[in-house]
Design a protein around this motif. Structure first.
Motif, PDB file in Angstrom:
ATOM      1  N   LYS A  59       0.864  -1.179   0.000  1.00 35.34           N
ATOM      2  CA  LYS A  59       0.000   0.000   0.000  1.00 35.34           C
ATOM      3  C   LYS A  59       0.897   1.224   0.000  1.00 35.34           C
ATOM      4  N   VAL A  60       0.626   2.136  -0.937  1.00 39.11           N
ATOM      5  CA  VAL A  60       1.369   3.388  -1.033  1.00 39.11           C
ATOM      6  C   VAL A  60       0.357   4.521  -0.988  1.00 39.11           C
ATOM      7  N   SER A  61       0.558   5.457  -0.061  1.00 40.50           N
ATOM      8  CA  SER A  61      -0.380   6.566   0.111  1.00 40.50           C
ATOM      9  C   SER A  61       0.358   7.887   0.190  1.00 40.50           C
ATOM     10  N   VAL A  62      -0.273   8.923  -0.357  1.00 41.62           N
ATOM     11  CA  VAL A  62       0.192  10.290  -0.163  1.00 41.62           C
ATOM     12  C   VAL A  62      -0.488  10.745   1.118  1.00 41.62           C
ATOM     13  N   VAL A  63       0.307  11.147   2.098  1.00 40.91           N
ATOM     14  CA  VAL A  63      -0.227  11.511   3.407  1.00 40.91           C
ATOM     15  C   VAL A  63      -0.706  12.958   3.359  1.00 40.91           C
ATOM     16  N   LYS A  64      -1.995  13.119   3.485  1.00 41.61           N
ATOM     17  CA  LYS A  64      -2.667  14.421   3.505  1.00 41.61           C
ATOM     18  C   LYS A  64      -3.659  14.397   4.656  1.00 41.61           C
ATOM     19  N   PHE A  65      -4.432  15.477   4.811  1.00 45.48           N
ATOM     20  CA  PHE A  65      -5.485  15.487   5.824  1.00 45.48           C
ATOM     21  C   PHE A  65      -6.403  14.298   5.574  1.00 45.48           C
ATOM     22  N   ILE A  66      -6.712  14.049   4.297  1.00 44.55           N
ATOM     23  CA  ILE A  66      -7.371  12.819   3.872  1.00 44.55           C
ATOM     24  C   ILE A  66      -6.381  12.153   2.933  1.00 44.55           C
ATOM     25  N   SER A  67      -5.760  11.060   3.376  1.00 46.98           N
ATOM     26  CA  SER A  67      -4.713  10.406   2.599  1.00 46.98           C
ATOM     27  C   SER A  67      -5.249   9.854   1.280  1.00 46.98           C
ATOM     28  N   ILE A  68      -4.351   9.780   0.288  1.00 53.42           N
ATOM     29  CA  ILE A  68      -4.707   9.348  -1.056  1.00 53.42           C
ATOM     30  C   ILE A  68      -3.954   8.067  -1.368  1.00 53.42           C
ATOM     31  N   ASP A  69      -4.687   7.008  -1.657  1.00 53.45           N
ATOM     32  CA  ASP A  69      -4.094   5.714  -1.982  1.00 53.45           C
ATOM     33  C   ASP A  69      -3.655   5.724  -3.446  1.00 53.45           C
ATOM     34  N   ILE A  70      -2.339   5.608  -3.685  1.00 50.23           N
ATOM     35  CA  ILE A  70      -1.813   5.588  -5.056  1.00 50.23           C
ATOM     36  C   ILE A  70      -1.222   4.212  -5.401  1.00 50.23           C
ATOM     37  N   THR A  71      -1.591   3.194  -4.633  1.00 54.39           N
ATOM     38  CA  THR A  71      -1.055   1.848  -4.843  1.00 54.39           C
ATOM     39  C   THR A  71      -1.253   1.374  -6.280  1.00 54.39           C
ATOM     40  N   ASP A  72      -2.438   1.566  -6.829  1.00 54.86           N
ATOM     41  CA  ASP A  72      -2.700   1.098  -8.203  1.00 54.86           C
ATOM     42  C   ASP A  72      -1.800   1.788  -9.224  1.00 54.86           C
ATOM     43  N   ARG A  73      -1.381   3.013  -8.938  1.00 52.16           N
ATOM     44  CA  ARG A  73      -0.521   3.743  -9.872  1.00 52.16           C
ATOM     45  C   ARG A  73       0.921   3.230  -9.855  1.00 52.16           C
ATOM     46  N   VAL A  74       1.344   2.611  -8.750  1.00 53.95           N
ATOM     47  CA  VAL A  74       2.722   2.094  -8.666  1.00 53.95           C
ATOM     48  C   VAL A  74       2.787   0.579  -8.866  1.00 53.95           C
ATOM     49  N   ARG A  75       1.642  -0.069  -8.952  1.00 54.21           N
ATOM     50  CA  ARG A  75       1.613  -1.538  -9.042  1.00 54.21           C
ATOM     51  C   ARG A  75       2.442  -2.079 -10.206  1.00 54.21           C
ATOM     52  N   ASP A  76       2.389  -1.422 -11.369  1.00 44.00           N
ATOM     53  CA  ASP A  76       3.148  -1.892 -12.532  1.00 44.00           C
ATOM     54  C   ASP A  76       4.658  -1.742 -12.341  1.00 44.00           C
ATOM     55  N   TYR A  77       5.069  -0.948 -11.380  1.00 41.90           N
ATOM     56  CA  TYR A  77       6.495  -0.712 -11.108  1.00 41.90           C
ATOM     57  C   TYR A  77       6.969  -1.476  -9.874  1.00 41.90           C
ATOM     58  N   SER A  78       6.118  -2.350  -9.338  1.00 47.00           N
ATOM     59  CA  SER A  78       6.380  -3.031  -8.070  1.00 47.00           C
ATOM     60  C   SER A  78       6.664  -4.511  -8.265  1.00 47.00           C
ATOM     61  N   SER A  79       7.503  -5.032  -7.376  1.00 42.68           N
ATOM     62  CA  SER A  79       7.804  -6.463  -7.338  1.00 42.68           C
ATOM     63  C   SER A  79       8.146  -6.799  -5.890  1.00 42.68           C
ATOM     64  N   PRO A  80       8.314  -8.070  -5.556  1.00 40.60           N
ATOM     65  CA  PRO A  80       8.723  -8.412  -4.187  1.00 40.60           C
ATOM     66  C   PRO A  80      10.093  -7.823  -3.809  1.00 40.60           C
ATOM     67  N   GLN A  81      10.850  -7.362  -4.805  1.00 42.93           N
ATOM     68  CA  GLN A  81      12.152  -6.746  -4.524  1.00 42.93           C
ATOM     69  C   GLN A  81      12.033  -5.251  -4.254  1.00 42.93           C
ATOM     70  N   GLY A  82      10.918  -4.615  -4.657  1.00 41.97           N
ATOM     71  CA  GLY A  82      10.753  -3.191  -4.398  1.00 41.97           C
ATOM     72  C   GLY A  82       9.917  -2.475  -5.432  1.00 41.97           C
ATOM     73  N   ILE A  83      10.076  -1.163  -5.463  1.00 46.43           N
ATOM     74  CA  ILE A  83       9.365  -0.285  -6.396  1.00 46.43           C
ATOM     75  C   ILE A  83      10.430   0.513  -7.124  1.00 46.43           C
ATOM     76  N   HIS A  84      10.334   0.547  -8.463  1.00 49.31           N
ATOM     77  CA  HIS A  84      11.277   1.361  -9.222  1.00 49.31           C
ATOM     78  C   HIS A  84      10.541   2.076 -10.345  1.00 49.31           C
ATOM     79  N   VAL A  85      10.483   3.408 -10.241  1.00 50.77           N
ATOM     80  CA  VAL A  85       9.898   4.250 -11.275  1.00 50.77           C
ATOM     81  C   VAL A  85      11.035   5.145 -11.751  1.00 50.77           C
ATOM     82  N   LYS A  86      11.453   4.947 -12.980  1.00 52.59           N
ATOM     83  CA  LYS A  86      12.622   5.660 -13.499  1.00 52.59           C
ATOM     84  C   LYS A  86      12.378   7.165 -13.596  1.00 52.59           C
ATOM     85  N   GLU A  87      11.215   7.553 -14.095  1.00 49.60           N
ATOM     86  CA  GLU A  87      10.887   8.971 -14.253  1.00 49.60           C
ATOM     87  C   GLU A  87       9.456   9.212 -13.765  1.00 49.60           C
ATOM     88  N   ALA A  88       9.305   9.364 -12.454  1.00 51.31           N
ATOM     89  CA  ALA A  88       7.982   9.568 -11.867  1.00 51.31           C
ATOM     90  C   ALA A  88       7.520  11.000 -12.109  1.00 51.31           C
TER      91      ALA A  88
END
Length: 165
Positions: A106-135
């Protein structure tokens, strides 16, 4: 046969209206938020931040980190870093006792009401980590929370704050 919660709910017809909206050509269209490639959209970045609390405040129940499950190592951006857009996001997961369970990410932007961005990073994720070359992240200060568990259910989380200039 058991009735579903939707069949018993008096709000079910309204739920259908929200999900199934007719398009101009009278076909049903899927409602979808288009982020246009943004990992964090400018509108989300402009939302009210979570108010700061002092470290000795009773309202600060959880800390910024918890390490019972996989280790979460943020390679880039480093805590407090300033970077120009687009930025590289490189986060490594290291199992401690059990293998990393990527389905718990689960990846969230912490705000007064947090925003779940997990689906946006899922394609860049693996059991080894998250890698987005140019976010694609807008200018400003951002606080992001990453959490993940291992296959044994042990959970870890880490928060990072960085600024895009």
């Amino acid at each position: 046969m058991r009735n579903s919660i939707f069949q018993k709910s008096k709000f079910f017809p309204f739920l259908l209206l929200i999900i199934m909206v007719p398009s101009p050509n009278n076909t049903l269209a899927k409602i979808e938020i288009d982020q246009n490639g943004w990992l964090i959209t400018p509108e989300e970045a402009a939302m009210a931040p979570l108010p700061e609390v002092s470290g000795d405040s009773p309202s600060q129940i959880e800390g910024d980190e918890l390490h019972l499950g996989p280790l979460i190592e943020v390679i880039t951006p480093k805590e407090g870093d300033q970077a120009e857009a687009p930025i590289e996001v490189n986060i490594k997961f290291s199992p401690q006792n059990e293998p990393v369970d990527i389905t718990t990410l689960k990846v969230s932007v912490v705000k007064f009401i947090s925003i779940d961005i997990t689906d946006r990073v899922r394609d860049y994720s693996s059991p080894q980590g998250i890698h987005v070359k140019e976010a694609k992240i807008p200018k400003g200060k951002h606080r992001v929370r990453i959490s993940i568990a291992d296959t044994g259910g042990m959970y870890s989380k880490k928060e990072i704050t960085f600024e895009v200039v």
